[in-house]
Design a protein around this motif. Structure first.
Motif, PDB file in Angstrom:
ATOM      1  N   ILE A 143       0.849  -1.208   0.000  1.00  0.00           N
ATOM      2  CA  ILE A 143       0.000   0.000   0.000  1.00  0.00           C
ATOM      3  C   ILE A 143       0.881   1.253   0.000  1.00  0.00           C
ATOM      4  CG2 ILE A 143      -1.673   1.348   1.350  1.00  0.00           C
ATOM      5  CD1 ILE A 143      -2.885  -1.351   2.276  1.00  0.00           C
ATOM      6  N   VAL A 144       1.875   1.302   0.918  1.00  0.00           N
ATOM      7  CA  VAL A 144       2.679   2.540   1.009  1.00  0.00           C
ATOM      8  C   VAL A 144       3.606   2.722  -0.192  1.00  0.00           C
ATOM      9  CG1 VAL A 144       2.614   2.547   3.536  1.00  0.00           C
ATOM     10  CG2 VAL A 144       4.601   1.577   2.368  1.00  0.00           C
ATOM     11  N   SER A 145       3.800   1.657  -0.959  1.00  0.00           N
ATOM     12  CA  SER A 145       4.672   1.822  -2.135  1.00  0.00           C
ATOM     13  C   SER A 145       3.896   2.378  -3.335  1.00  0.00           C
ATOM     14  CB  SER A 145       5.351   0.499  -2.495  1.00  0.00           C
ATOM     15  OG  SER A 145       4.373  -0.402  -2.956  1.00  0.00           O
ATOM     16  N   THR A 146       2.588   2.645  -3.155  1.00  0.00           N
ATOM     17  CA  THR A 146       1.806   3.253  -4.242  1.00  0.00           C
ATOM     18  C   THR A 146       2.105   4.754  -4.279  1.00  0.00           C
ATOM     19  OG1 THR A 146       0.053   1.667  -3.721  1.00  0.00           O
ATOM     20  CG2 THR A 146      -0.522   3.484  -5.205  1.00  0.00           C
ATOM     21  N   PRO A 147       2.682   5.229  -5.351  1.00  0.00           N
ATOM     22  CA  PRO A 147       3.069   6.650  -5.382  1.00  0.00           C
ATOM     23  C   PRO A 147       1.890   7.556  -5.728  1.00  0.00           C
ATOM     24  CG  PRO A 147       3.659   5.578  -7.436  1.00  0.00           C
ATOM     25  CD  PRO A 147       3.015   4.520  -6.583  1.00  0.00           C
ATOM     26  N   ALA A 148       2.060   8.856  -5.541  1.00  0.00           N
ATOM     27  CA  ALA A 148       1.055   9.823  -6.001  1.00  0.00           C
ATOM     28  C   ALA A 148       0.859   9.608  -7.487  1.00  0.00           C
ATOM     29  CB  ALA A 148       1.549  11.239  -5.717  1.00  0.00           C
ATOM     30  N   GLY A 149      -0.401   9.558  -7.903  1.00  0.00           N
ATOM     31  CA  GLY A 149      -0.702   9.290  -9.313  1.00  0.00           C
ATOM     32  C   GLY A 149      -1.058   7.824  -9.539  1.00  0.00           C
ATOM     33  N   GLY A 150      -0.645   6.946  -8.608  1.00  0.00           N
ATOM     34  CA  GLY A 150      -1.007   5.531  -8.684  1.00  0.00           C
ATOM     35  C   GLY A 150      -2.387   5.326  -8.072  1.00  0.00           C
ATOM     36  N   SER A 151      -2.814   4.062  -7.974  1.00  0.00           N
ATOM     37  CA  SER A 151      -4.136   3.844  -7.384  1.00  0.00           C
ATOM     38  C   SER A 151      -4.194   2.565  -6.568  1.00  0.00           C
ATOM     39  CB  SER A 151      -5.225   3.843  -8.457  1.00  0.00           C
ATOM     40  OG  SER A 151      -4.904   2.908  -9.437  1.00  0.00           O
ATOM     41  N   LEU A 152      -5.156   2.563  -5.639  1.00  0.00           N
ATOM     42  CA  LEU A 152      -5.412   1.395  -4.798  1.00  0.00           C
ATOM     43  C   LEU A 152      -6.641   0.694  -5.354  1.00  0.00           C
ATOM     44  CD1 LEU A 152      -4.978   3.260  -1.387  1.00  0.00           C
ATOM     45  CD2 LEU A 152      -3.347   1.641  -2.399  1.00  0.00           C
ATOM     46  N   ARG A 153      -6.620  -0.617  -5.327  1.00  0.00           N
ATOM     47  CA  ARG A 153      -7.695  -1.390  -5.948  1.00  0.00           C
ATOM     48  C   ARG A 153      -9.044  -1.163  -5.235  1.00  0.00           C
ATOM     49  NH1 ARG A 153      -8.877  -4.332 -10.539  1.00  0.00           N
ATOM     50  NH2 ARG A 153     -10.991  -4.900 -10.080  1.00  0.00           N
ATOM     51  N   ASP A 154      -9.066  -1.354  -3.912  1.00  0.00           N
ATOM     52  CA  ASP A 154     -10.323  -1.244  -3.158  1.00  0.00           C
ATOM     53  C   ASP A 154     -10.149  -0.380  -1.914  1.00  0.00           C
ATOM     54  OD1 ASP A 154     -11.721  -3.175  -4.752  1.00  0.00           O
ATOM     55  OD2 ASP A 154     -10.660  -4.752  -3.658  1.00  0.00           O
ATOM     56  N   VAL A 155     -11.107   0.480  -1.674  1.00  0.00           N
ATOM     57  CA  VAL A 155     -11.192   1.211  -0.406  1.00  0.00           C
ATOM     58  C   VAL A 155     -12.661   1.111   0.009  1.00  0.00           C
ATOM     59  CG1 VAL A 155     -10.873   3.410   0.791  1.00  0.00           C
ATOM     60  CG2 VAL A 155      -9.330   2.798  -1.092  1.00  0.00           C
ATOM     61  N   ALA A 156     -12.952   0.273   0.996  1.00  0.00           N
ATOM     62  CA  ALA A 156     -14.346   0.014   1.392  1.00  0.00           C
ATOM     63  C   ALA A 156     -14.647   0.689   2.717  1.00  0.00           C
ATOM     64  CB  ALA A 156     -14.574  -1.491   1.512  1.00  0.00           C
ATOM     65  N   GLY A 157     -15.754   1.411   2.783  1.00  0.00           N
ATOM     66  CA  GLY A 157     -16.126   2.058   4.032  1.00  0.00           C
ATOM     67  C   GLY A 157     -17.089   3.202   3.775  1.00  0.00           C
ATOM     68  N   PRO A 158     -17.362   4.031   4.764  1.00  0.00           N
ATOM     69  CA  PRO A 158     -16.784   3.973   6.111  1.00  0.00           C
ATOM     70  C   PRO A 158     -17.373   2.832   6.938  1.00  0.00           C
ATOM     71  CG  PRO A 158     -18.398   5.758   5.964  1.00  0.00           C
ATOM     72  CD  PRO A 158     -18.297   5.155   4.603  1.00  0.00           C
ATOM     73  N   LEU A 159     -16.528   2.251   7.803  1.00  0.00           N
ATOM     74  CA  LEU A 159     -16.909   1.112   8.633  1.00  0.00           C
ATOM     75  C   LEU A 159     -16.736   1.468  10.112  1.00  0.00           C
ATOM     76  CD1 LEU A 159     -14.952  -1.557   6.539  1.00  0.00           C
ATOM     77  CD2 LEU A 159     -17.433  -1.250   6.544  1.00  0.00           C
ATOM     78  N   GLY A 160     -17.406   0.699  10.962  1.00  0.00           N
ATOM     79  CA  GLY A 160     -17.262   0.880  12.413  1.00  0.00           C
ATOM     80  C   GLY A 160     -18.175   1.970  12.948  1.00  0.00           C
ATOM     81  N   GLN A 161     -18.262   2.001  14.265  1.00  0.00           N
ATOM     82  CA  GLN A 161     -19.093   3.001  14.936  1.00  0.00           C
ATOM     83  C   GLN A 161     -18.329   4.324  15.030  1.00  0.00           C
ATOM     84  OE1 GLN A 161     -22.205   2.488  15.922  1.00  0.00           O
ATOM     85  NE2 GLN A 161     -22.095   0.368  15.225  1.00  0.00           N
ATOM     86  N   PRO A 162     -18.992   5.435  14.715  1.00  0.00           N
ATOM     87  CA  PRO A 162     -18.326   6.723  14.927  1.00  0.00           C
ATOM     88  C   PRO A 162     -18.112   6.967  16.424  1.00  0.00           C
ATOM     89  CG  PRO A 162     -20.364   6.968  13.638  1.00  0.00           C
ATOM     90  CD  PRO A 162     -20.349   5.568  14.176  1.00  0.00           C
TER      91      PRO A 162
END
Ligand code: NAD
Ligand code: FES
Length: 283
Positions: free
Chosen positions: A73-92
């Motif tokens: 995850i941290v090796s993804t540079p600016a301009g790159g992309s992450l496959r999935d970001v699911a949320g928001p999860l959990g209780q506020p």
């Protein structure tokens, strides 16, 4: 796909990443988290939403590179992309005007604490932030927390910044001062730290909330991976938490569960580094 807009190193192995995720940025409330996969087939990593800008459609994630998946995850540079970001999860987090609140962050836990301190300050609370790390280079978000806090106390174990010692020493002093003693304590960090904070506040009857980070898989209460024991009952951190009454958490079972898969994690990290399996066995 979720575009990474910036990626900066805050401390050794700790990155602050701003990611385009408009719907999450609008819906998210302080204390909630997302589950991230760098790519198809990757491990799912729960990450607190450190901040959000609904106008820009962005969220901020703080990512500690400790295993093979977080390192991808941290090796993804600016301009790159992450496959999935699911949320928001959990209780506020439950935010109200408590009065004096101490927000205690240990190491990387400070990143999880930051959005909570921000929301508590915005609700009119007098926030004292206490943050600690092994050494000055592990102190993070000090300027951001100073800007919203009535008082910021810094501790390092080697004395290279602020007071020498653990965050609990600074909290003990704060509690002993009737002019500054908190009504609520929020603690986020390593399990031994949260347990130590809870033991400190328990005799004084000070309400104490801790944010737990057990292993998570689905993040929806289905798999049971994030089970924690609170007040003798099983709870799922992903749907019932991640915050719980610090005086009722069974820290010993939490520690056990956190170390259950260490061998597999070491092997995955080693495979990513292409090192020999013998090196895992030898630590
Ligand atoms: P660390 O071990 O360097 O500790 C950071 C600070 O916490 C110390 O400087 C000290 O002030 C305090 N602390 C640690 N142990 C203590 C104790 N026994 N008594 C009193 N104070 C104590 O922390 P790190 O390496 O930055 O953090 C790594 C750990 O934090 C991992 O185990 C990770 O799982 C956990 N973590 C938890 C959360 C969460 O949501 N609870 C979030 C991120 C990381
Ligand atoms: Fe599966 Fe919580 S992560 S039940």
């Amino acid at each position: 796909m979720f575009e990474v807009l910036s990626n900066e190193t805050l401390a050794p192995n700790l990155h602050r990443m701003v990611v385009r995720a408009p719907r999450i940025a609008t819906a998210r409330r302080p204390g909630q988290f997302v589950i991230v996969r760098a790519d198809r087939g990757e491990e799912r990593i729960p990450l607190t939403i450190g901040d959000a800008d609904p106008a820009e459609g962005t969220i901020t994630l703080f990512v500690q590179a400790i295993g093979a998946s977080t390192r991808r995850i941290v090796s993804t540079p600016a301009g790159g992309s992450l496959r999935d970001v699911a949320g928001p999860l959990g209780q506020p987090t439950h935010i109200e005007q408590f009065g004096r609140v101490a927000c205690v962050g240990g190491g990387v836990g400070t990143a999880v604490l930051y959005p909570l301190a921000k929301a508590l300050a915005a609700a009119g609370n007098e926030v004292t932030s206490i943050i600690g790390g092994r050494s000055s280079q592990y102190i993070i978000l000090a300027d951001e927390l100073a800007a919203l806090s009535h008082e910021l106390l810094v501790t390092t174990e080697d004395g290279t910044r602020g007071r020498k010692g653990f965050v609990t020493a600074a909290l003990a002093d704060l509690m002993a001062d009737p002019e500054r003693a908190p009504r609520l304590v929020l603690a986020v960090g390593p399990v031994p730290m949260m347990r130590a904070v809870a033991e400190l506040t328990r005799p004084h009857g000070i309400q104490t909330l801790v944010s737990l980070n057990p292993i998570m898989i689905d993040g929806t209460g289905m798999c049971g991976g994030c089970r924690v024991v609170v007040g003798g009952e099983s709870k799922f951190a992903c749907v019932d938490g991640p915050e719980f009454d610090g005086h009722r958490v069974d820290y010993a079972s939490l520690m056990d569960r956190l170390t259950t898969y260490r061998e597999f994690e070491d092997a995955a990290r080693c495979a990513a580094d292409e090192c020999r399996l013998g090196e895992v066995a030898n630590g």
